[in-house]
Design a protein around this motif. Sequence first.
Motif, mmCIF file in Angstrom:
data_model
loop_
_atom_site.group_PDB
_atom_site.id
_atom_site.type_symbol
_atom_site.label_atom_id
_atom_site.label_comp_id
_atom_site.label_asym_id
_atom_site.label_seq_id
_atom_site.Cartn_x
_atom_site.Cartn_y
_atom_site.Cartn_z
ATOM 1 N N ASP A 75 5.307 -31.150 11.169
ATOM 2 C CA ASP A 75 5.248 -32.278 10.235
ATOM 3 C C ASP A 75 6.311 -32.215 9.144
ATOM 4 O O ASP A 75 6.257 -32.941 8.160
ATOM 5 C CB ASP A 75 3.863 -32.354 9.579
ATOM 6 N N ARG A 148 7.011 -38.078 15.937
ATOM 7 C CA ARG A 148 6.319 -37.393 14.845
ATOM 8 C C ARG A 148 6.596 -38.096 13.524
ATOM 9 O O ARG A 148 7.620 -38.726 13.354
ATOM 10 C CB ARG A 148 6.801 -35.943 14.738
ATOM 11 N N ASP A 150 6.175 -37.490 9.041
ATOM 12 C CA ASP A 150 6.301 -36.413 8.062
ATOM 13 C C ASP A 150 5.066 -36.297 7.170
ATOM 14 O O ASP A 150 4.472 -37.305 6.776
ATOM 15 C CB ASP A 150 7.533 -36.647 7.190
ATOM 16 N N SER A 151 4.740 -35.076 6.825
ATOM 17 C CA SER A 151 3.593 -34.830 5.955
ATOM 18 C C SER A 151 3.932 -35.161 4.508
ATOM 19 O O SER A 151 5.098 -35.222 4.115
ATOM 20 C CB SER A 151 3.164 -33.367 6.043
ATOM 21 N N PRO A 305 1.050 -32.976 15.705
ATOM 22 C CA PRO A 305 1.991 -33.884 15.036
ATOM 23 C C PRO A 305 1.265 -35.039 14.358
ATOM 24 O O PRO A 305 0.197 -35.458 14.809
ATOM 25 C CB PRO A 305 2.866 -34.387 16.194
ATOM 26 N N LEU A 306 1.826 -35.537 13.294
ATOM 27 C CA LEU A 306 1.334 -36.757 12.673
ATOM 28 C C LEU A 306 1.970 -37.929 13.411
ATOM 29 O O LEU A 306 3.185 -37.947 13.634
ATOM 30 C CB LEU A 306 1.725 -36.808 11.197
ATOM 31 N N GLY A 311 0.780 -39.857 7.723
ATOM 32 C CA GLY A 311 1.973 -39.362 7.072
ATOM 33 C C GLY A 311 2.935 -40.475 6.707
ATOM 34 O O GLY A 311 2.526 -41.612 6.434
#
Length: 323
Positions: A75, A148, A150-151, A305-306, A311
């Motif tokens: 992430d 994916r 991102d966090s 994964p997000l 995210g």
Amino acid sequence: MASYSTYLKLCFTIFFLINYVPASVQLSSTFYSSSCPKALSTIKSAVNSAVSNERRMGASLLRLHFHDCFVNGCDASVLLDDTANFIGEKTAAPNNNSARGFDVVDTIKSKLESICPGVVSCADILAVAARDSVVALGGSSWTVPLGRRDSTTASLTDANTNLPSPFSDLSDLISAFSNKGFTTKEMVALSGSHTIGLAKCALFRTRIYNETNINTKYATSLKKNCPSSGGDDNLSPLDTTSSTVFDSAYYTNLINNKGLLHSDQQLYSGGSGSTDSQVRAYRNNPASFFTDFGNAMIKMGNLSPLTGTSGQIRTNCRIVNSG
């Protein structure tokens, strides 16, 4: 009524399947085909340039992806800088003054934002850059699933506890990888990433001065650059024969008791250890190592994964988007 009840059950089943598909299934190698068709070529070009300037960077970018995925999934949390109100993962023991390549990721992100703003995630950049780094150093390619996100958080605690230590014994390594869903064979394959890169003296001093399962001449040569005290940051290659080429020499080194880190040599004891046969197999069949490594990397890239609306797509990989 019976038929209506059956209909309702069918509708519920369909709803469940649509909304609860595992996240990894949502990733696709063609994710950016329409939204950012030049994404992959842009990343590859930047990675090739960075590795051409400094071949060690290939190992650093590969390691960033690993250190990202093993801490709460792939992430891009490893890329977040500390702020006045936020402590990221960069100061965790396995990363502090060790993880590198952040500037290369910044360059890639900047290029992508200029051609397709707000589209390509930092997490996907790490996954693709890891693959392209291996290829740039002579290794085989694999298809990277994408999509994916991102966090908006990171975990210093999990970075300190989830990443395998260079001082780990074999049982600890097997456990650390098993906790992430990897088999022992996959752990041995992923450890082959140490066929490239460097390590600091502080991480292998104990091995070269105290352990007996190390080639004597090899240990003596390492001591020249790693004194019994001082010189903690002095670097030595993880692969003593070809540290800037992605090959299977790492496994040959282990068989010759030339593993740099304690955790490396733990994979081969010279007897009937649980991983000895796999080390010999990869030494004898590099193509098998390349295939297994690529498959294990794909599996690693699928760690939690997000996706979807979870995210965000960070504009700057170092900070969470505001607003």
